[in-house]
Design a protein around this motif. Structure first.
Motif, short mmCIF file in Angstrom:
data_model
loop_
_atom_site.label_atom_id
_atom_site.label_comp_id
_atom_site.label_asym_id
_atom_site.label_seq_id
_atom_site.Cartn_x
_atom_site.Cartn_y
_atom_site.Cartn_z
N ALA A 171 0.92 -1.16 -0.04
CA ALA A 171 0.19 -0.14 -0.10
C ALA A 171 0.83 1.31 0.08
O ALA A 171 0.49 2.28 -0.79
CB ALA A 171 -0.86 -0.02 1.13
N ARG A 172 1.91 1.19 0.77
CA ARG A 172 2.90 2.39 0.89
C ARG A 172 3.28 2.64 -0.66
O ARG A 172 3.54 3.77 -0.97
CB ARG A 172 4.08 2.30 1.85
N LEU A 173 3.73 1.54 -1.34
CA LEU A 173 4.43 1.77 -2.49
C LEU A 173 3.47 2.41 -3.42
O LEU A 173 3.94 3.27 -4.20
CB LEU A 173 5.05 0.51 -3.01
N PHE A 174 2.43 1.87 -3.61
CA PHE A 174 1.28 2.45 -4.39
C PHE A 174 0.71 4.01 -4.13
O PHE A 174 0.65 4.41 -5.33
CB PHE A 174 0.01 1.38 -4.36
N ASN A 175 0.82 4.07 -2.91
CA ASN A 175 0.55 5.46 -2.46
C ASN A 175 1.63 6.31 -3.05
O ASN A 175 1.30 7.46 -3.65
CB ASN A 175 0.24 5.64 -1.01
N GLU A 176 2.96 5.95 -2.97
CA GLU A 176 4.03 6.78 -3.27
C GLU A 176 4.37 6.83 -4.88
O GLU A 176 4.74 7.93 -5.20
CB GLU A 176 5.40 6.14 -2.62
N ILE A 177 3.64 6.16 -5.64
CA ILE A 177 3.74 6.18 -7.09
C ILE A 177 2.55 7.05 -7.57
O ILE A 177 2.35 6.95 -8.84
CB ILE A 177 4.04 4.92 -7.73
N TRP A 180 8.83 9.78 -6.25
CA TRP A 180 8.90 9.76 -4.71
C TRP A 180 10.30 9.97 -4.19
O TRP A 180 10.69 11.11 -3.72
CB TRP A 180 8.38 8.56 -4.05
N PHE A 181 11.11 9.38 -4.75
CA PHE A 181 12.75 9.49 -4.11
C PHE A 181 13.32 10.79 -4.46
O PHE A 181 13.65 11.47 -3.99
CB PHE A 181 13.57 8.25 -4.67
N VAL A 235 13.91 13.96 -1.75
CA VAL A 235 15.36 14.38 -1.61
C VAL A 235 15.22 15.89 -2.24
O VAL A 235 16.01 16.79 -1.36
CB VAL A 235 16.22 13.53 -2.37
N GLY A 236 14.67 16.23 -3.42
CA GLY A 236 14.89 17.27 -4.13
C GLY A 236 14.20 18.41 -3.05
O GLY A 236 14.73 19.56 -2.78
N PHE A 241 17.11 1.50 -1.11
CA PHE A 241 16.78 3.04 -1.59
C PHE A 241 15.87 3.68 -0.67
O PHE A 241 16.09 5.01 -0.69
CB PHE A 241 15.95 2.84 -3.25
N ARG A 242 15.14 2.77 0.02
CA ARG A 242 14.29 3.64 1.06
C ARG A 242 15.09 4.27 2.20
O ARG A 242 15.11 5.47 2.70
CB ARG A 242 13.14 3.14 1.48
#
Length: 269
Positions: free
Chosen positions: A18-24, A130-131, A135-136, A232-233
């Motif tokens: 769920a976290r991955l889907f929300n982040e994309i 996300w990443f 970071v940006g 990467f997280r």
């Protein structure tokens, strides 16, 4: 890999999906109850692509088993897919599907995969959406302190004590280029980074692995910084933590953010 592909239990697995889907960019919820002709069913992860014209619906069954998933599970899931009108179904597990179950999915809209395979499938979009943006955004907060030309900052530095200006120059040497470069990571908010040649912005281009990114991008440019990340997280967390530490250190020297301090100093008594 984005994160540990072997979570301790199915709860952690469904939370990770769920976290991955929300982040994309999807709208994902865990343990969602949906209506079917036979009554309600509970879905481990339910996600909707709100940005798509047809509001594409995803159902995910999470199985953190130590064995491959049998065909009976796929049969039952296929029924749920049909009765809920979902567009895409994933059965995410530790060991994947048994051969018969794999064959069964060939002519369906169900895909069986491990959690690592799911991460690999969506890594390019996760990296960009996300990443790079997280970071940006953290890097941009340092811009006023580390950009090459900032008259307000330079005026404030000129009025500092020797100890304060020495501390500022020390921080600038340690974090200056790091903050500037990381602040440009979120260019993906404004342009399609995938269309850029890799040579134009190697920092923000999708890397092959964490080790490769650290060895080829981070360590050569900032050898004084140390990296422990294996996913990467974790790397994202390390970078943002460094940027936040730098921001607080600069604020401590100046007594706050550049514009805030400058305007306070220039305000009439």
């Amino acid at each position: 890999m984005i994160e540990d592909p072997y979570p301790p239990d199915w709860k952690a697995l469904q939370a990770g999906v769920a976290r991955l889907f929300n982040e994309i960019g999807l709208s994902a919820r865990i343990e969602e109850k949906l209506k079917t002709p036979r009554g309600e069913v509970e879905i481990d992860v339910f996600a909707v692509d709100e940005a798509s014209v047809d509001k594409i619906r995803y159902l995910v069954e999470c199985k953190n088993w130590n064995s491959a998933i049998p065909q009976t599970v796929v049969h039952a899931f296929n029924t749920v897919m049909a009765e809920t009108g979902a567009n895409i179904g994933f059965i995410v597990s530790r060991k994947g599907l048994q051969a018969g179950a794999e064959r069964y999915t060939d002519n369906t809209n169900i895909v069986g995969m491990t959690y690592l395979e799911l991460q690999e499938r969506y890594f390019p979009i996760w990296w960009e959406r996300w990443f790079c943006r997280q970071v940006g955004d953290a890097g941009e907060s340092l811009e006023d302190f580390v950009e090459p030309f900032n008259p307000r900052r330079d005026e404030l530095v000129a009025s500092m004590t020797r100890a304060e200006s020495d501390r500022f120059n020390e921080l600038l040497h340690h974090y200056g280029t790091f903050g500037l470069v990381m602040g440009h990571m979120n260019m993906a908010k404004y342009v399609n980074m995938a269309a850029w040649p890799a040579e134009r912005n190697r920092m923000a281009h999708k890397p092959e692995s964490v080790d490769q990114y650290i060895a080829e991008i981070l360590e050569p440019h900032w050898p004084h910084l140390r990296w422990k990340a294996t996913t990467f997280r974790d790397l994202m967390t390390e970078i943002i933590s460094l940027l936040n530490d730098a921001l607080e250190a600069f604020r401590s020297v100046f007594g706050g953010d550049i514009n805030e301090v400058y305007e306070r100093r220039e305000a009439p008594a």
